[in-house]
Write an enzyme that holds these catalytic residues in place. Structure first.
Site, PDB file in Angstrom:
ATOM      1  CG  ASN A 138      -7.460  13.455 -23.271  1.00  0.00           C
ATOM      2  OD1 ASN A 138      -7.867  13.588 -22.115  1.00  0.00           O
ATOM      3  ND2 ASN A 138      -8.160  13.854 -24.312  1.00  0.00           N
ATOM      4  CD  GLU A 179      -7.198  17.098 -27.247  1.00  0.00           C
ATOM      5  OE1 GLU A 179      -7.508  18.291 -27.471  1.00  0.00           O
ATOM      6  OE2 GLU A 179      -7.990  16.151 -27.368  1.00  0.00           O
ATOM      7  CB  CYS A 183      -4.057   8.225 -25.509  1.00  0.00           C
ATOM      8  SG  CYS A 183      -4.695   8.358 -27.188  1.00  0.00           S
ATOM      9  CD  GLU A 186      -6.500   4.880 -23.355  1.00  0.00           C
ATOM     10  OE1 GLU A 186      -6.136   6.065 -23.511  1.00  0.00           O
ATOM     11  OE2 GLU A 186      -7.456   4.384 -23.956  1.00  0.00           O
ATOM     12  CB  CYS A 244      -6.924   5.012 -29.917  1.00  0.00           C
ATOM     13  SG  CYS A 244      -5.210   5.187 -29.389  1.00  0.00           S
ATOM     14  CB  CYS A 266      -4.208   3.170 -26.215  1.00  0.00           C
ATOM     15  SG  CYS A 266      -3.737   4.907 -26.024  1.00  0.00           S
TER      16      CYS A 266
HETATM   17  N1  THU Z   1      -8.094   9.581 -26.500  1.00  0.00           N
HETATM   18  C1  THU Z   1      -7.547   8.979 -25.406  1.00  0.00           C
HETATM   19  O1  THU Z   1      -7.027   9.652 -24.501  1.00  0.00           O
HETATM   20  N2  THU Z   1      -7.616   7.628 -25.335  1.00  0.00           N
HETATM   21  C2  THU Z   1      -8.197   6.835 -26.276  1.00  0.00           C
HETATM   22  O2  THU Z   1      -8.060   5.627 -26.215  1.00  0.00           O
HETATM   23  C3  THU Z   1      -9.007   7.452 -27.334  1.00  0.00           C
HETATM   24  C4  THU Z   1      -8.697   8.873 -27.602  1.00  0.00           C
HETATM   25  C5  THU Z   1      -8.008  11.043 -26.592  1.00  0.00           C
HETATM   26  C6  THU Z   1      -7.019  11.536 -27.624  1.00  0.00           C
HETATM   27  C7  THU Z   1      -7.557  12.916 -27.927  1.00  0.00           C
HETATM   28  O3  THU Z   1      -7.021  13.822 -26.980  1.00  0.00           O
HETATM   29  C8  THU Z   1      -9.050  12.793 -27.703  1.00  0.00           C
HETATM   30  O4  THU Z   1      -9.247  11.602 -26.973  1.00  0.00           O
HETATM   31  C9  THU Z   1      -9.876  12.733 -28.979  1.00  0.00           C
HETATM   32  O5  THU Z   1      -9.399  11.765 -29.840  1.00  0.00           O
END
Ligand code: THU
Length: 130
Positions: free
Chosen positions: A39, A41, A50, A52, A83, A86
Site C-alpha cells: 500500500n 498512502e 492498496c 493488491e 477491501c 480490490c
Molecule cells: N489496504 C490494502 O492495502 N489492502 C486492502 O485490501 C485493505 C486496505 C490498505 C489501504 C490503506 O493504506 C491501509 O490498508 C488502511 O486502510
C-alpha cells in the site's frame, strides 16, 4: 521465492504513515511469475493505493493479464480480507476459482477464492442486452 515470502517482504516497503497499517500482496500470474505490491498512502488520503492494486498493476505492466494465485498479508488480529475495490480488481484478472490466501504476520492463514470474495460480481456480461 514463495508467494508468502514475497508478500511479507514487500510489505516492509509499504508507505503507510497515516494508517500505520502496512499491507503486502503477491500474485502469481499464469506464466508462473510473481509480482508484488504494497500500500502506498498519500497525504490526500483518497489518493492512496492498496497493496493488491500495486501487485496487479505490476503484473499488467509486465504484459500479463491472468492471475493464478494471490497472497495478502498484514499485521492484524485475523487474516486480512481484501477491501471491496480490490475484490473487483482481482475479479478483473482472475477466474472465480483462483485461490486467495489472507494472512497475518503472526502466521495465521485463511484460504478463499475470488468468487467467494465477490459473489454477484458485476462483469462485462451485464453491459450486454440481446
Ligand atoms: N489496504 C490494502 O492495502 N489492502 C486492502 O485490501 C485493505 C486496505 C490498505 C489501504 C490503506 O493504506 C491501509 O490498508 C488502511 O486502510
Amino acid at each position: 521465492m514463495s508467494l508468502k515470502a514475497a508478500a511479507a517482504a514487500v510489505r516492509e516497503n509499504a508507505h503507510a504513515p497515516y494508517s500505520n497499517f502496512k499491507v503486502g500482496a503477491a500474485v502469481r500470474s499464469a506464466s508462473g511469475q510473481i509480482y508484488v505490491g504494497c500500500n502506498v498512502e498519500n497525504v490526500a488520503y483518497p489518493e492512496g493505493t492498496c497493496a493488491e492494486a500495486g501487485a496487479i498493476a505490476a503484473m499488467v505492466a509486465a504484459g500479463e493479464k491472468v492471475l493464478a494465485e494471490v497472497y495478502v498479508i498484514a499485521d492484524c488480529p485475523t487474516p486480512i480480507p481484501p477491501c471491496g475495490g480490490c475484490r473487483q480488481k482481482l475479479k478483473e484478472f482472475g477466474k472465480g476459482d483462483v485461490k486467495v490466501t489472507m494472512a497475518t504476520t503472526d502466521g495465521d492463514e485463511q484460504e478463499t477464492t475470488i468468487a467467494d470474495l465477490l459473489p454477484g460480481a458485476f462483469d462485462a456480461d451485464h453491459m450486454e442486452r440481446s
